[in-house]
Structure formats: C-alpha cells, structure tokens
Design a protein around this motif. Sequence first.
Motif, mmCIF file in Angstrom:
data_model
loop_
_atom_site.group_PDB
_atom_site.id
_atom_site.type_symbol
_atom_site.label_atom_id
_atom_site.label_comp_id
_atom_site.label_asym_id
_atom_site.label_seq_id
_atom_site.Cartn_x
_atom_site.Cartn_y
_atom_site.Cartn_z
ATOM 1 N N GLY A 1 16.016 33.408 35.941
ATOM 2 C CA GLY A 1 17.252 33.323 36.716
ATOM 3 C C GLY A 1 18.197 32.239 36.241
ATOM 4 O O GLY A 1 19.408 32.353 36.407
ATOM 5 N N ALA A 2 17.692 31.198 35.633
ATOM 6 C CA ALA A 2 18.554 30.096 35.178
ATOM 7 C C ALA A 2 19.031 30.306 33.738
ATOM 8 O O ALA A 2 20.207 30.119 33.444
ATOM 9 N N THR A 3 18.133 30.694 32.857
ATOM 10 C CA THR A 3 18.494 30.777 31.437
ATOM 11 C C THR A 3 18.783 32.196 30.971
ATOM 12 O O THR A 3 19.378 32.379 29.920
ATOM 13 N N GLY A 4 18.341 33.206 31.706
ATOM 14 C CA GLY A 4 18.504 34.589 31.287
ATOM 15 C C GLY A 4 17.476 35.037 30.273
ATOM 16 O O GLY A 4 17.480 36.181 29.824
ATOM 17 N N ASN B 1 15.911 39.434 39.451
ATOM 18 C CA ASN B 1 16.084 39.036 38.047
ATOM 19 C C ASN B 1 15.409 40.015 37.094
ATOM 20 O O ASN B 1 14.596 39.640 36.243
ATOM 21 N N SER B 2 15.768 41.282 37.240
ATOM 22 C CA SER B 2 15.264 42.299 36.326
ATOM 23 C C SER B 2 16.362 43.326 36.077
ATOM 24 O O SER B 2 17.330 43.422 36.824
ATOM 25 N N THR B 3 16.193 44.062 34.994
ATOM 26 C CA THR B 3 17.139 45.101 34.617
ATOM 27 C C THR B 3 16.381 46.253 33.980
ATOM 28 O O THR B 3 15.264 46.073 33.497
ATOM 29 N N PHE C 1 19.476 37.729 28.801
ATOM 30 C CA PHE C 1 20.310 38.668 29.560
ATOM 31 C C PHE C 1 21.424 37.879 30.236
ATOM 32 O O PHE C 1 21.167 36.887 30.924
ATOM 33 N N ASP C 2 22.677 38.322 30.044
ATOM 34 C CA ASP C 2 23.813 37.592 30.606
ATOM 35 C C ASP C 2 24.322 38.189 31.920
ATOM 36 O O ASP C 2 25.386 37.827 32.405
ATOM 37 N N GLY C 3 23.558 39.099 32.499
ATOM 38 C CA GLY C 3 23.975 39.767 33.731
ATOM 39 C C GLY C 3 24.499 41.169 33.465
ATOM 40 O O GLY C 3 24.551 41.993 34.380
ATOM 41 N N GLN C 4 24.883 41.415 32.199
ATOM 42 C CA GLN C 4 25.388 42.731 31.805
ATOM 43 C C GLN C 4 24.623 43.303 30.610
ATOM 44 O O GLN C 4 24.248 44.456 30.615
ATOM 45 N N GLU C 5 24.433 42.450 29.632
ATOM 46 C CA GLU C 5 23.836 42.880 28.370
ATOM 47 C C GLU C 5 22.795 41.874 27.902
ATOM 48 O O GLU C 5 22.854 40.703 28.246
ATOM 49 N N TRP C 6 21.885 42.371 27.060
ATOM 50 C CA TRP C 6 20.951 41.496 26.370
ATOM 51 C C TRP C 6 21.607 41.011 25.082
ATOM 52 O O TRP C 6 22.389 41.707 24.464
ATOM 53 N N GLY C 7 21.245 39.834 24.696
ATOM 54 C CA GLY C 7 21.683 39.292 23.413
ATOM 55 C C GLY C 7 20.572 38.447 22.825
ATOM 56 O O GLY C 7 19.572 38.142 23.491
#
Length: 192
Positions: free
Chosen positions: A8-11, A34-36, A51-57
Amino acid sequence: MKVYGYDGATGEYTGATDAARDPLAGDRYVMPHNSTRRTPPMPGPKQAAVFDGQEWGLVPDHRGETWWNAAGTPVIVSTLGDPADGGLSAEAPPTPLPSLADYAAAAQAMLDTRARERGYDSILSGVSYLDDPHPAFAAEAAALKAWRSAIWAYATAALAEVEAGARPAPGLDDWRTELAGACPFTWPEAAP
C-alpha cells in the motif's frame, strides 16, 4: 480468479492469490485490499514491479547495496528507485591522498618509535642526551640526532617533489617504507 497484491505504501508487488467469491453474489469476487487483476511484468535483475494505482511498471531496485553520498559516506540503499536520483553514486569515492601533515606525522611517529626502543620518551628526549657524561647515552643521542636530520632532510626534499608534481604522492605505508629504506638506522654498539 487470480489477483496480484501490492504494498500500500510503495506499490511493490507482494504476490499472487486467488480472490474469494462474494458469499452474497456468487458470480462476483471480493478483491483483497491493495490488489489488482492486472498481471505484473516480470522484473529483471535489480528491478521491482510496482503498481501505481492504474498500471504496473518496473523500477530500479538497489536495496541492500552500498552507494555513496556527496560527502563520500557510504549509504545502504533501503528504498526502491534509482539512488542516483537522490544524489547517491554507485562508485566509491577515491581514497583521499595524505596531507603534508599526515606525512610529517608518520615521519615523526617513526622517529619517536625508534627512540622508545631504548627507553626514551621520544626522539627529542633521546637527542637531549647528546652531551651526556655517560658514553652510551651520548652515543645513542648522536646517532638519533644524525638520523633525525637525515629523515627530515629526505622528507622535505621528497615532499617538495610531490608538491611540484615531479613524483606521485605515496600512501602512508609506502612513505614509511621509503623513509626506512632511504635513511636506515642502526643503534651504536654499547660502550665498553
């Protein structure tokens, strides 16, 4: 249904799990916090999936490595991302060259250590026996005085060459070895 968790803090990706069916609506799933459902990319060496809330990077992951700050202090990296963005360098700074005071202190310590071999407090104490009525003390004082002069004459000339760029600056261990080789010392034989 497979879901992918993230911190949740770092993604940062934390692992995959199966989502549970919603007991009130059997055709729906309950997503853990905190899952997608988006599949994270496979990180390469020194990378982490985030994960930035929309996409993985993918971001650099140098945690646990030693990097150096601008002052040359080592820092253990503890966060994701490129440490260079925070002003850190992956290369250790070069070892600073000794100062003239360091060279002088090394020469002085060498002189004092030799004098202490015969019970004198320092080279100064040993040389103070120069006109002593006891022949052994006077002989040792004369030898120490001559050696002290030789050391400082050699050191002064050698360090002037270093300052002028005529020769490379030696490390302190090499400096002590050089002084000992250029100006050997032998205690005088005991007087009868």
